[in-house]
Design an enzyme around this catalytic site. Structure first.
Site, mmCIF file in Angstrom:
data_model
loop_
_atom_site.group_PDB
_atom_site.id
_atom_site.type_symbol
_atom_site.label_atom_id
_atom_site.label_comp_id
_atom_site.label_asym_id
_atom_site.label_seq_id
_atom_site.Cartn_x
_atom_site.Cartn_y
_atom_site.Cartn_z
ATOM 1 N N LYS A 140 0.821 -1.211 0.000
ATOM 2 C CA LYS A 140 0.000 0.000 0.000
ATOM 3 C C LYS A 140 0.854 1.260 0.000
ATOM 4 O O LYS A 140 0.436 2.280 -0.534
ATOM 5 C CB LYS A 140 -0.969 0.004 1.189
ATOM 6 C CG LYS A 140 -2.095 -0.994 1.010
ATOM 7 C CD LYS A 140 -3.390 -0.505 1.614
ATOM 8 C CE LYS A 140 -4.513 -1.486 1.328
ATOM 9 N NZ LYS A 140 -5.700 -1.228 2.120
ATOM 10 N N LYS A 176 -12.171 -4.900 -5.494
ATOM 11 C CA LYS A 176 -13.088 -3.805 -5.806
ATOM 12 C C LYS A 176 -12.347 -2.499 -6.040
ATOM 13 O O LYS A 176 -12.917 -1.537 -6.523
ATOM 14 C CB LYS A 176 -14.175 -3.663 -4.736
ATOM 15 C CG LYS A 176 -13.700 -3.467 -3.293
ATOM 16 C CD LYS A 176 -14.919 -3.412 -2.404
ATOM 17 C CE LYS A 176 -14.760 -3.469 -0.911
ATOM 18 N NZ LYS A 176 -13.785 -4.209 -0.224
ATOM 19 N N LYS A 198 -5.972 -11.433 -7.281
ATOM 20 C CA LYS A 198 -7.283 -11.551 -6.623
ATOM 21 C C LYS A 198 -8.263 -10.545 -7.244
ATOM 22 O O LYS A 198 -7.864 -9.442 -7.634
ATOM 23 C CB LYS A 198 -7.040 -11.242 -5.141
ATOM 24 C CG LYS A 198 -8.245 -11.075 -4.283
ATOM 25 C CD LYS A 198 -7.834 -10.781 -2.847
ATOM 26 C CE LYS A 198 -8.953 -10.031 -2.140
ATOM 27 N NZ LYS A 198 -8.692 -9.680 -0.770
#
Ligand code: TRP
Length: 377
Positions: free
Chosen positions: A161, A246, A243
Site C-alpha cells: 500500500k 473492488k 485476486k
C-alpha cells in the site's frame, strides 16, 4: 414447640433459604448471561451451550465484488447458525487511504445494506459499523503500544500500500494491524474468517495478544484463522493471477454484486482466458480455472460435471453460461438490496442496534485491559 424439638423447624427454614438463594443465584446467572455476549433477541438460553465466537470485517471502499460475496460474505451468512458472529464494516481502516466524505458516507450505508442483502441477519448476529464503537479506536491505540516497529515494518500489505499510495504513507497505514488486532481481541473471538491476504495480520494479532497475556495474565483469547471449505478465491477477470478486487482501476477486472445482468454477461465474455479451446481445470489455465470455480460456486456443480457439460463446446459458450449463471445468482441479492435501500429507517435501526450490542460486548474487554494496564477507573 412442635414434636421433635427445634431441629426440624431450623432445618425447614434453612432449606427454604437455600431454595430462595438458589433461585436468586440462578436468575442472576441467567440475567448475566442474558446480557452477555451474543445472547440476542429470541434466542433460547441453553445451559452448557457454548458456541464459538466469530469476528470478521470488510472495508466499505466500494460495492462488494462477486469475489467478496462468494469468497467471504456468503460464508459469513452460513456461519450464523453454528457460531456467535460479529461482523463489522471497517470504516476506520478505510481512512488509511484518502476518502471523499460524501462518497465514504454513501459507501458505508450501501455496504451495510449489502451485508444484510447477502444474508447477514441482525437478529442472529451483531452487524455494526466500526467507527460507531469507540472501543476499537481506544484499544487500537493501546495495542499499538504493544506492537513493535519492526513487526509492523514487515507487513507485506503495508509495503504494497505504501507503493500504491506513495503520496500518503500515513501513520495509520502503518499501525493498521494493531487496530485490526483490537477489532478481533475486543470480542474474544475464537475464529476469524479471513482471506489469504490477511493471514499475516492475524499472525500479528496472535503475537500481540500472547505478549499482552504474558505481561498481564489471561486477558485475550488467542484467535485462530478460519478458512472456509467452500468459497473459492475469486480471481480478476482481466488478470487471473491476481485476486478480484473492488479497488481495481479496470472495472472489467471485477464483477460488482450490483452490476446489471447485461454488464455481468459482458464482463464474463471479455474475461481473459488462454489460447486453447478445452474447458478443463488444469495448471497453467488460470483464467479458465477461475471461471470454472465461479461457475461451480454459483451452480453447485463439480469441476468434472462442468468439464463434461462443455466438452467440445469452446470458450464462447462457456463464458456466456458463466455470465448468465452469475447474473441469475445475484438477482435475489440485488432485489433485497433495493428493498433495504428504500427503507432507510429500518437500515438505521439495524446499525444502531448493532453498535449498541458491539459496544456492550467490547466494553468488557476494554475495561479489563484498562485495569490491567493501570489506568484509573
Ligand atoms: N483488514 C481487513 C481487510 O482489509 C478488514 C478487517 C478489519 C478485518 N478488521 C478486521 C478482517 C478484523 C477480519 C477481522 O480485508
Amino acid at each position: 414447640m412442635p414434636d421433635g424439638g427445634l431441629w426440624p423447624v431450623i432445618r425447614k427454614a434453612y432449606m427454604s433459604v437455600c431454595v430462595y438463594l438458589g433461585g436468586v443465584q440462578k436468575s442472576r446467572l441467567l440475567s448475566r448471561r442474558g446480557k452477555g455476549f451474543f445472547i440476542l433477541k429470541g434466542e433460547a438460553i441453553m445451559e452448557g451451550e457454548k458456541k464459538k465466537v466469530i469476528l470478521s470485517g470488510i472495508q466499505p471502499t466500494g460495492v462488494f465484488t462477486l469475489g467478496n460475496y462468494i469468497g467471504a460474505v456468503k460464508n459469513w451468512a452460513a456461519m450464523q447458525e453454528e457460531f456467535r458472529c460479529a461482523y463489522m464494516l471497517a470504516d476506520l481502516h478505510a481512512i488509511t487511504v484518502r476518502q471523499e466524505p460524501k462518497v465514504l458516507r454513501e459507501q458505508i450505508l450501501t455496504c451495510y445494506a449489502l451485508l444484510l442483502a447477502c444474508g447477514l441477519d441482525p437478529e442472529k448476529s451483531v452487524i455494526f459499523i466500526q467507527s460507531q464503537v469507540p472501543a476499537h479506536a481506544e484499544l487500537g491505540w493501546m495495542l499499538a503500544c504493544y506492537t513493535q516497529f519492526g513487526e509492523l515494518s514487515r507487513m507485506t500489505q503495508f509495503k504494497d500500500k505504501s507503493q500504491q499510495h506513495a503520496d500518503n504513507i500515513n501513520a495509520g497505514l502503518f499501525t493498521y494491524p494493531s487496530l485490526m488486532a483490537a477489532d478481533i481481541l475486543l470480542y474474544q473471538a475464537d475464529l476469524v474468517p479471513i482471506g489469504e491476504d490477511q493471514r499475516q495480520h492475524l499472525e500479528l494479532t496472535r503475537d500481540v495478544a500472547s505478549r499482552f497475556n504474558g505481561i498481564y495474565g489471561n486477558v485475550f483469547k488467542i484467535p485462530e484463522g478460519y478458512i472456509a471449505k467452500t468459497g473459492a478465491r475469486v480471481k480478476s477477470l482481466a488478470d487471473p493471477t491476481k485476486k478480484m478486487s473492488k479497488s481495481d482501476e479496470n472495472p472489467n477486472a471485477y464483477v460488482s454484486i450490483l452490476d446489471k445482468p447485461e454488464t455481468i454477461i459482458k464482463k464474463f465474455k471479455r474475461a481473459v482466458t488462454d489460447s486453447e479451446t478445452e474447458v478443463c481445470f488444469r495448471e497453467g489455465k488460470d483464467g479458465i480455472n477461475n471461471l470454472m470455480s465461479i461457475y461451480s460456486a454459483v451452480t453447485g456443480r463439480t469441476l468434472d460435471e462442468i468439464t463434461a457439460e462443455f466438452a467440445g463446446r469452446g470458450y464462447g459458450d462457456f463464458k456466456a453460461a458463466v455470465g448468465e449463471a452469475v447474473a441469475e445468482y445475484l438477482r435475489p441479492v440485488q432485489e433485497k438490496f433495493a428493498r433495504l435501500m428504500a427503507d432507510k429507517g429500518y437500515l438505521e435501526s439495524c446499525y444502531r442496534q448493532g453498535a449498541e450490542q458491539a459496544q456492550r460486548i467490547s466494553s468488557r474487554t476494554l475495561e479489563k485491559v484498562k485495569k490491567k494496564i493501570g489506568f484509573v477507573q
